[in-house]
Design a protein around this motif. Structure first.
Motif, PDB file in Angstrom:
ATOM      1  N   ASN A 198      -9.666  -0.091   3.946  1.00 55.14           N
ATOM      2  CA  ASN A 198      -8.455  -0.265   4.754  1.00 55.14           C
ATOM      3  C   ASN A 198      -7.330  -0.972   4.000  1.00 55.14           C
ATOM      4  OD1 ASN A 198      -9.916  -2.718   4.724  1.00 55.14           O
ATOM      5  ND2 ASN A 198      -8.989  -3.397   6.644  1.00 55.14           N
ATOM      6  N   PHE A 199      -7.467  -1.071   2.673  1.00 52.61           N
ATOM      7  CA  PHE A 199      -6.458  -1.785   1.880  1.00 52.61           C
ATOM      8  C   PHE A 199      -5.945  -0.934   0.722  1.00 52.61           C
ATOM      9  CE2 PHE A 199      -5.206  -4.356  -1.766  1.00 52.61           C
ATOM     10  CZ  PHE A 199      -4.294  -5.224  -1.197  1.00 52.61           C
ATOM     11  N   ARG A 200      -4.627  -0.930   0.569  1.00 49.75           N
ATOM     12  CA  ARG A 200      -4.000  -0.321  -0.607  1.00 49.75           C
ATOM     13  C   ARG A 200      -3.165  -1.394  -1.304  1.00 49.75           C
ATOM     14  NH1 ARG A 200      -4.119   4.802  -1.788  1.00 49.75           N
ATOM     15  NH2 ARG A 200      -2.120   4.821  -2.873  1.00 49.75           N
ATOM     16  N   GLY A 201      -3.493  -1.623  -2.558  1.00 52.09           N
ATOM     17  CA  GLY A 201      -2.746  -2.608  -3.330  1.00 52.09           C
ATOM     18  C   GLY A 201      -1.806  -1.920  -4.299  1.00 52.09           C
ATOM     19  N   VAL A 202      -1.097  -2.724  -5.044  1.00 54.84           N
ATOM     20  CA  VAL A 202      -0.219  -2.171  -6.073  1.00 54.84           C
ATOM     21  C   VAL A 202      -0.283  -3.065  -7.300  1.00 54.84           C
ATOM     22  CG1 VAL A 202       1.868  -3.407  -5.321  1.00 54.84           C
ATOM     23  CG2 VAL A 202       2.089  -1.270  -6.592  1.00 54.84           C
ATOM     24  N   SER A 203      -0.346  -2.442  -8.419  1.00 49.46           N
ATOM     25  CA  SER A 203      -0.211  -3.168  -9.680  1.00 49.46           C
ATOM     26  C   SER A 203       0.895  -2.476 -10.457  1.00 49.46           C
ATOM     27  CB  SER A 203      -1.519  -3.162 -10.478  1.00 49.46           C
ATOM     28  OG  SER A 203      -1.900  -1.839 -10.809  1.00 49.46           O
ATOM     29  N   ALA A 204       1.527  -3.209 -11.310  1.00 49.56           N
ATOM     30  CA  ALA A 204       2.632  -2.649 -12.085  1.00 49.56           C
ATOM     31  C   ALA A 204       2.457  -3.031 -13.545  1.00 49.56           C
ATOM     32  CB  ALA A 204       3.967  -3.167 -11.558  1.00 49.56           C
ATOM     33  N   LYS A 205       2.590  -2.066 -14.400  1.00 46.26           N
ATOM     34  CA  LYS A 205       2.509  -2.327 -15.832  1.00 46.26           C
ATOM     35  C   LYS A 205       3.871  -2.836 -16.314  1.00 46.26           C
ATOM     36  CE  LYS A 205      -1.294   0.789 -16.953  1.00 46.26           C
ATOM     37  NZ  LYS A 205      -2.179  -0.308 -17.398  1.00 46.26           N
ATOM     38  N   GLU A 229       3.583   6.563   4.742  1.00 49.95           N
ATOM     39  CA  GLU A 229       3.465   8.021   4.813  1.00 49.95           C
ATOM     40  C   GLU A 229       1.998   8.438   4.954  1.00 49.95           C
ATOM     41  OE1 GLU A 229       5.119  11.972   2.498  1.00 49.95           O
ATOM     42  OE2 GLU A 229       4.809  10.140   1.332  1.00 49.95           O
ATOM     43  N   ARG A 230       1.119   7.798   4.190  1.00 51.38           N
ATOM     44  CA  ARG A 230      -0.296   8.124   4.269  1.00 51.38           C
ATOM     45  C   ARG A 230      -0.849   7.830   5.672  1.00 51.38           C
ATOM     46  NH1 ARG A 230      -3.361   8.610  -0.482  1.00 51.38           N
ATOM     47  NH2 ARG A 230      -2.108   8.582  -2.382  1.00 51.38           N
ATOM     48  N   LEU A 231      -0.380   6.741   6.259  1.00 47.75           N
ATOM     49  CA  LEU A 231      -0.862   6.371   7.588  1.00 47.75           C
ATOM     50  C   LEU A 231      -0.407   7.376   8.640  1.00 47.75           C
ATOM     51  CD1 LEU A 231      -2.448   4.269   9.136  1.00 47.75           C
ATOM     52  CD2 LEU A 231      -0.388   2.879   9.301  1.00 47.75           C
ATOM     53  N   THR A 232       0.833   7.828   8.518  1.00 44.93           N
ATOM     54  CA  THR A 232       1.370   8.759   9.517  1.00 44.93           C
ATOM     55  C   THR A 232       0.878  10.186   9.329  1.00 44.93           C
ATOM     56  OG1 THR A 232       3.362   9.139   8.180  1.00 44.93           O
ATOM     57  CG2 THR A 232       3.469   7.383   9.821  1.00 44.93           C
ATOM     58  N   THR A 233       0.364  10.496   8.150  1.00 44.94           N
ATOM     59  CA  THR A 233      -0.105  11.864   7.887  1.00 44.94           C
ATOM     60  C   THR A 233      -1.635  11.937   7.779  1.00 44.94           C
ATOM     61  OG1 THR A 233       0.210  11.519   5.496  1.00 44.94           O
ATOM     62  CG2 THR A 233       2.028  12.535   6.720  1.00 44.94           C
ATOM     63  N   ASN A 234      -2.290  10.834   8.141  1.00 44.64           N
ATOM     64  CA  ASN A 234      -3.753  10.772   8.104  1.00 44.64           C
ATOM     65  C   ASN A 234      -4.323  11.103   6.716  1.00 44.64           C
ATOM     66  OD1 ASN A 234      -3.719  10.154  10.821  1.00 44.64           O
ATOM     67  ND2 ASN A 234      -4.086  12.259  11.478  1.00 44.64           N
ATOM     68  N   THR A 235      -3.640  10.618   5.668  1.00 48.28           N
ATOM     69  CA  THR A 235      -4.119  10.848   4.298  1.00 48.28           C
ATOM     70  C   THR A 235      -4.431   9.527   3.591  1.00 48.28           C
ATOM     71  OG1 THR A 235      -1.818  10.918   3.503  1.00 48.28           O
ATOM     72  CG2 THR A 235      -2.874  13.029   4.057  1.00 48.28           C
ATOM     73  N   TRP A 236      -4.677   8.499   4.382  1.00 47.49           N
ATOM     74  CA  TRP A 236      -4.934   7.173   3.819  1.00 47.49           C
ATOM     75  C   TRP A 236      -6.197   7.159   2.957  1.00 47.49           C
ATOM     76  CZ3 TRP A 236      -2.327   2.448   4.342  1.00 47.49           C
ATOM     77  CH2 TRP A 236      -3.017   1.323   3.851  1.00 47.49           C
ATOM     78  N   GLU A 237      -6.114   6.480   1.828  1.00 48.58           N
ATOM     79  CA  GLU A 237      -7.268   6.202   0.986  1.00 48.58           C
ATOM     80  C   GLU A 237      -7.129   4.786   0.465  1.00 48.58           C
ATOM     81  OE1 GLU A 237      -7.409   8.979  -2.194  1.00 48.58           O
ATOM     82  OE2 GLU A 237      -8.039  10.680  -0.961  1.00 48.58           O
ATOM     83  N   GLY A 238      -8.217   4.041   0.489  1.00 47.79           N
ATOM     84  CA  GLY A 238      -8.178   2.711  -0.097  1.00 47.79           C
ATOM     85  C   GLY A 238      -8.022   2.821  -1.602  1.00 47.79           C
ATOM     86  N   GLY A 239      -7.443   1.806  -2.206  1.00 47.11           N
ATOM     87  CA  GLY A 239      -7.253   1.831  -3.656  1.00 47.11           C
ATOM     88  C   GLY A 239      -5.934   1.202  -4.037  1.00 47.11           C
ATOM     89  N   ASP A 240      -5.560   1.356  -5.292  1.00 46.15           N
ATOM     90  CA  ASP A 240      -4.341   0.736  -5.808  1.00 46.15           C
ATOM     91  C   ASP A 240      -3.353   1.770  -6.326  1.00 46.15           C
ATOM     92  OD1 ASP A 240      -5.432  -1.716  -5.243  1.00 46.15           O
ATOM     93  OD2 ASP A 240      -6.101  -2.116  -7.287  1.00 46.15           O
ATOM     94  N   PHE A 241      -2.082   1.510  -6.085  1.00 45.49           N
ATOM     95  CA  PHE A 241      -0.979   2.319  -6.585  1.00 45.49           C
ATOM     96  C   PHE A 241      -0.478   1.620  -7.847  1.00 45.49           C
ATOM     97  CE2 PHE A 241       3.267   4.031  -6.864  1.00 45.49           C
ATOM     98  CZ  PHE A 241       3.250   5.247  -6.195  1.00 45.49           C
ATOM     99  N   VAL A 242      -0.409   2.334  -8.966  1.00 47.98           N
ATOM    100  CA  VAL A 242      -0.025   1.717 -10.241  1.00 47.98           C
ATOM    101  C   VAL A 242       1.361   2.193 -10.661  1.00 47.98           C
ATOM    102  CG1 VAL A 242      -0.660   1.323 -12.647  1.00 47.98           C
ATOM    103  CG2 VAL A 242      -2.451   1.626 -10.925  1.00 47.98           C
ATOM    104  N   LEU A 243       2.272   1.252 -10.854  1.00 46.62           N
ATOM    105  CA  LEU A 243       3.633   1.556 -11.294  1.00 46.62           C
ATOM    106  C   LEU A 243       3.688   1.520 -12.819  1.00 46.62           C
ATOM    107  CD1 LEU A 243       5.474  -0.854  -8.810  1.00 46.62           C
ATOM    108  CD2 LEU A 243       4.975   1.559  -8.457  1.00 46.62           C
ATOM    109  N   THR A 244       4.174   2.586 -13.441  1.00 54.45           N
ATOM    110  CA  THR A 244       4.231   2.668 -14.903  1.00 54.45           C
ATOM    111  C   THR A 244       5.569   3.242 -15.365  1.00 54.45           C
ATOM    112  OG1 THR A 244       3.354   4.927 -15.039  1.00 54.45           O
ATOM    113  CG2 THR A 244       1.740   3.138 -14.915  1.00 54.45           C
ATOM    114  N   LEU A 245       5.810   3.156 -16.665  1.00 53.48           N
ATOM    115  CA  LEU A 245       6.977   3.834 -17.237  1.00 53.48           C
ATOM    116  C   LEU A 245       6.850   5.340 -17.040  1.00 53.48           C
ATOM    117  CD1 LEU A 245       7.569   2.046 -20.686  1.00 53.48           C
ATOM    118  CD2 LEU A 245       9.044   1.922 -18.674  1.00 53.48           C
ATOM    119  N   ASP A 246       5.632   5.830 -17.156  1.00 50.78           N
ATOM    120  CA  ASP A 246       5.391   7.271 -17.089  1.00 50.78           C
ATOM    121  C   ASP A 246       5.725   7.851 -15.723  1.00 50.78           C
ATOM    122  OD1 ASP A 246       4.642   9.779 -17.978  1.00 50.78           O
ATOM    123  OD2 ASP A 246       2.513   9.473 -17.601  1.00 50.78           O
TER     124      ASP A 246
END
Length: 350
Positions: free
Chosen positions: A131-138, A290-307
């Motif tokens: 039930n948790f989505r985190g974020v890390s950023a490079k 968006e994931r919550l409203t479209t029933n596409t939620w997945e636990g995990g982390d979103f990673v921000l990168t230059l790429d």
């Protein structure tokens, strides 16, 4: 009520009870019209012109695009985190947003104890909760480019760095900056020094001890300038703008904006802003909604990168930066994305 309808409803209620009793890996999805998003700020609060404001802008975009409702609770000190998270839960929020690495323990505890509620964290992650989505950023990537730029633009041979409160999420800014300066020295045979941060001794980094006390931004900025520093990267939220004010008064020096494009959030200091290191945490929060409203939620982390464009070095078009220096930085960015340049792993903060 007909016997047939009663029978169907009975089956439904029994099935619901069984599913609840067995538990579930993720909370039950809700429709957009019933989703309430509650955000808990860190001590910088709304109006910090940094990651609290940026996170809230992600919520506001979610409200506009998906029809959810949203509100925030302001924290002024770390002891406010847990009560505010509880207040969000008690308000009936389906998604609770935790802002700042200092809230990580409280957020993880809340998410663990309330598996029926979704949580999204900023500057935190690795919880491994459904039930948790985190974020890390490079941020070491864009900071590396900033360090190279600072070394190339400095006329005194000294560039500065400071932080609010030291921790892993901000240490990487220092590492990238430090190694970017070293790369410039290696390429150009110079000896530009970094004042306020040494990647080999991160525990000794210059820190103001506050995310909100602008006077400390003035004091540290003035102190580093007195040492001969002419370009500073302040990883200190809105406190860094006080250093820009000192530079403006003196009529010399450049500063880097952090998180947002400071030419937009602090236009009064446009002549002092060399570039900004963008950390687009709003993209992560919008994605969570968006994931919550479209029933596409997945636990995990979103990673921000230059790429993926989650972080970037945004130049101030009002400042003249030599084209050859920009070309070198473009080349470095490509090498970071390709993996040709690998920024050393952070050393322990002691």
């Amino acid at each position: 009520m007909s016997k047939k309808l009663f029978f169907v409803l009975s089956i439904f209620l029994v099935a619901s009870f069984v599913m609840s009793a067995c538990g579930s890996a993720t909370p039950t999805p809700a429709t957009a019209a019933t989703i309430n998003v509650c955000m808990v700020t860190d001590s910088g609060g709304i109006g910090d012109k940094s990651f609290n404001d940026l996170t809230w802008s992600g919520v506001e975009r979610g409200i506009a695009d998906f029809g959810v409702s949203g509100n925030y609770l302001q924290s002024t000190q770390p002891t406010d985190f847990a009560p505010n998270l509880t207040a969000c839960k008690d308000s009936g929020a389906q998604l609770i947003v935790c802002v700042g690495f200092m809230m990580a323990d409280d957020c993880k505890k809340a998410a663990t104890e309330n598996p029926e509620i979704y949580y999204a964290g900023v500057d935190m992650g690795g919880f491994e909760l459904a039930n948790f989505r985190g974020v890390s950023a490079k941020m070491e990537e864009s900071s590396y480019l900033a360090g190279y730029l600072a070394a190339g633009m400095s006329t005194t041979g000294k560039v500065g760095w400071y932080v609010g409160i030291m921790g892993p999420a901000v240490q990487i800014f220092g590492d990238g900056y430090y190694y970017g300066v070293q790369k410039y020295n290696e390429v150009h045979g110079t000896t530009v020094a970094v004042i306020g941060y040494d990647a080999n001794n991160p525990g000794n980094a210059t820190a103001t001890g506050s995310w909100i006390d602008a006077d400390k931004g003035r004091t540290v900025g003035q102190s580093q300038m007195d040492e001969g520093v002419d370009i500073i990267l302040p990883v200190n939220g809105g406190v860094g703008s006080a250093t820009a004010a000192v530079m403006q008064e003196k009529g010399l020096g450049y500063i880097f904006g952090v998180d947002q494009d400071w030419t937009q959030t602090y236009p009064q200091y446009s002549a002092q802003i060399l570039a900004s290191l963008l950390k687009k945490v709003d993209v992560h929060i919008y994605d969570a909604i968006e994931r919550l409203t479209t029933n596409t939620w997945e636990g995990g982390d979103f990673v921000l990168t230059l790429d993926n464009g989650g972080t970037a070095l945004a130049y101030n078009s009002a400042i003249t930066i030599p084209d050859d220096l920009k070309t070198e930085i473009e080349g470095l960015q490509a090498q970071i994305i390709s993996g040709e340049i690998v920024i050393p792993a952070p050393k322990p903060i002691q």
